[in-house]
Design a protein around this motif. Structure first.
Motif, PDB file in Angstrom:
ATOM      1  N   LYS A 129      80.831   6.794  45.328  1.00 45.17           N
ATOM      2  CA  LYS A 129      82.143   6.652  45.466  1.00 45.17           C
ATOM      3  C   LYS A 129      82.149   5.365  46.879  1.00 45.17           C
ATOM      4  O   LYS A 129      81.264   4.855  47.059  1.00 45.17           O
ATOM      5  CB  LYS A 129      82.534   7.963  47.097  1.00 45.17           C
ATOM      6  N   THR A 132      87.519   3.954  51.367  1.00 48.27           N
ATOM      7  CA  THR A 132      88.696   2.883  52.520  1.00 48.27           C
ATOM      8  C   THR A 132      88.414   2.073  53.478  1.00 48.27           C
ATOM      9  O   THR A 132      88.099   2.326  54.172  1.00 48.27           O
ATOM     10  CB  THR A 132      89.982   3.427  52.639  1.00 48.27           C
ATOM     11  N   THR A 167      89.184   4.045  45.677  1.00 52.28           N
ATOM     12  CA  THR A 167      88.533   4.453  47.183  1.00 52.28           C
ATOM     13  C   THR A 167      89.184   5.792  47.431  1.00 52.28           C
ATOM     14  O   THR A 167      90.335   6.714  47.020  1.00 52.28           O
ATOM     15  CB  THR A 167      89.200   3.468  48.521  1.00 52.28           C
ATOM     16  N   GLU A 168      88.054   6.178  48.142  1.00 51.95           N
ATOM     17  CA  GLU A 168      88.322   7.420  49.126  1.00 51.95           C
ATOM     18  C   GLU A 168      88.727   7.450  50.863  1.00 51.95           C
ATOM     19  O   GLU A 168      87.647   6.181  50.421  1.00 51.95           O
ATOM     20  CB  GLU A 168      87.710   8.370  48.680  1.00 51.95           C
ATOM     21  N   ASP A 169      88.804   8.167  51.470  1.00 48.80           N
ATOM     22  CA  ASP A 169      88.718   8.308  53.007  1.00 48.80           C
ATOM     23  C   ASP A 169      87.587   8.130  53.316  1.00 48.80           C
ATOM     24  O   ASP A 169      87.062   9.121  52.540  1.00 48.80           O
ATOM     25  CB  ASP A 169      89.820   8.977  53.829  1.00 48.80           C
ATOM     26  N   LYS A 172      86.178  12.287  53.952  1.00 50.27           N
ATOM     27  CA  LYS A 172      86.093  12.812  52.750  1.00 50.27           C
ATOM     28  C   LYS A 172      84.837  12.303  51.607  1.00 50.27           C
ATOM     29  O   LYS A 172      84.567  13.282  51.472  1.00 50.27           O
ATOM     30  CB  LYS A 172      87.744  12.762  52.084  1.00 50.27           C
ATOM     31  N   ALA A 173      84.931  11.621  51.985  1.00 51.74           N
ATOM     32  CA  ALA A 173      83.871  10.769  51.087  1.00 51.74           C
ATOM     33  C   ALA A 173      82.211  11.563  51.303  1.00 51.74           C
ATOM     34  O   ALA A 173      81.276  11.585  50.622  1.00 51.74           O
ATOM     35  CB  ALA A 173      84.098   9.472  50.418  1.00 51.74           C
TER      36      ALA A 173
END
Length: 446
Positions: A129, A132, A167-169, A172-173
């Motif tokens: 992943k 951000t 990208t992910e927060d 969450k990742a």
């Protein structure tokens, strides 16, 4: 008086600073943190913590839970930097009777190990992943891993080789990563392995997990950490010229891989792990969290010395040595204010270094920047001390008298209200001396 006694007095009676020396604790035979009584520099300290033979415990761990290789790419080299890329691969199959890395560096040996590595890494599960960023990206880090923050469609976006990255927060990742580890472990906690794990990957991952509020889940899913860099550096004979992952992989496995890309790094590490009898350099999850907490406090202490180091009034080495003992600039300023003529000399000669120019330059720095140092401290007694600046500038009070009055609970306004004549000032200063006598004697008798 012993330094431990002095430290206790410093904490209990006078040092009202937010930063306190870390209380030492142990996990097995591994010392997790050092108090003032351990005279180690920062760079000498971490090998003492990590290079410990826990082979018997490690064998039990290998039976109790699977091994997962992981790697992170970060925004900078700072302690609290954010993760840009997180990748993991597992469950890895460590070496048992396959050709060891340090047995045969010929082409035949490479081919044998490459065939075994290819077989053992064929069906591994992968997690990857991009996150951000929450902290600034440093130029140096971006040059290493090739990830930059650029404007894309009128908004900042992570890019690599001019290709936008999804990208992910971070929370969450990381939650997804922990769920993936739980799935890999199938009810058992996993052992995480990384190259340079103890210095970078473990620290960055734990800091991110704590920031995301996932500490309990993470500690349940992870058994501990293992650092393959420490293994290669200490165990391979003859000693390799470089312990970088790319160099080790090229010397003993062969073939190319994308270095400083988290996915490429974990794949190469899994191939090496398949040819390595991992028997040392393991830290339990509890030890890892305790050490990261200790390192966070050391980093806080180091920040208080930054101005003095930049002005070359204190060397970086001495600042690191002081910070590793839980000492910050506020502690030194308190010693200086209580005993301006001899306090720092005694402390440095007996506890830090016998080089006179170290404490003499620091005395000059503190005399010039007394209120600047105090201004960075949020504690009430420092705020009261700051209120005396105008009185000290007019030489009505010395910095020492102002500090003792502030420790006695007086602000400048209270002092001026009570001051009815010359004797009133002397009486208030005498009372402040008596109220802080324990700390004054501790400084003068250490």
């Amino acid at each position: 008086m012993s330094l431990c006694t002095f430290s206790r007095l410093l904490r209990n009676h006078v040092c009202r600073s937010v930063l306190k020396p870390f209380t030492p604790s142990t996990t097995g035979s591994v010392c997790v943190a050092h108090n003032h009584s351990v005279a180690l520099s920062l760079r000498d300290e971490w090998p003492y913590l990590s290079v410990v033979d826990l082979s018997e415990q490690n064998r039990l761990w290998m039976q109790d839970g699977p091994l997962v290789a992981f790697d992170v790419e970060t925004a900078s080299g700072e302690f609290d930097t954010c993760i840009l890329q997180l990748a993991a691969m597992g469950p890895c199959m460590p070496c048992d009777d396959s050709p060891r890395l340090d047995c045969d560096k010929t082409e035949d040996g490479k081919l044998a190990r490459k065939a075994i590595a290819a077989t053992r890494t064929l069906n591994l599960q992968t997690y990857s992943k991009f996150m951000t960023p929450t902290t600034p990206l440093s130029y140096f880090s971006s040059k290493v891993h090739g990830i930059y923050l650029k404007q894309h469609k009128h908004r900042p976006t992570l890019v690599r080789h001019n290709v936008p990255l999804p990208t992910e927060d971070a929370a969450k990742a990381l939650a997804g990563f922990i769920s993936w580890l739980e799935e890999i472990g199938q009810g058992k906690p996993v052992l995480l392995a990384a190259h340079n794990c103890h210095q970078l990957d473990m620290r960055t991952l734990i800091v991110a997990v704590k920031a995301a509020g996932l500490t309990d889940r993470f500690q349940s899913a992870v058994l501990g950490f293992i650092d393959t860099l420490s293994y290669f550096r200490k165990e391979l004979k003859p000693k390799p010229s470089s312990v970088a992952l790319k160099a080790i992989h090229g010397s003993y496995i062969g073939g190319e891989f994308t270095a400083h890309d988290a996915v490429g790094d974990v794949k190469a590490l899994c191939e090496l792990i398949s040819c390595v009898p991992l028997t040392a350099y393991t830290l339990s999850i509890d030890t890892a969290f305790e050490y990261i907490e200790y390192r966070a406090r050391v980093t806080q202490c180091l920040k208080t010395f930054r101005s003095a180091v930049e002005q070359k009034m204190l060397s970086k080495c001495i600042a690191e040595r002081l910070a590793s003992r839980g000492v910050c600039m506020a502690h030194l300023l308190e010693i200086y204010l209580v005993d301006p003529t001899d306090g720092l000399r005694r402390y440095f000669l007996w506890r830090v270094t016998r080089v006179a120019r170290v404490y003499t330059k620091l005395e000059v720095y503190l005399s010039l920047h007394t209120f600047d140092v105090a201004r960075s401290m949020p504690d009430p007694h420092w705020q009261r001390f700051l209120s005396f600046k105008s009185v000290v500038d007019t030489e009505e009070l010395s910095p020492r008298q102002a500090f003792l009055l502030a420790c006695d609970g007086l602000s400048c306004e209270s002092f001026l209200e009570r001051k009815a004549g010359p004797y009133a000032t002397e009486q208030m200063c005498r009372h402040a001396e008596e109220a802080n006598s324990a700390f004054i004697h501790a400084v003068k008798d250490m």
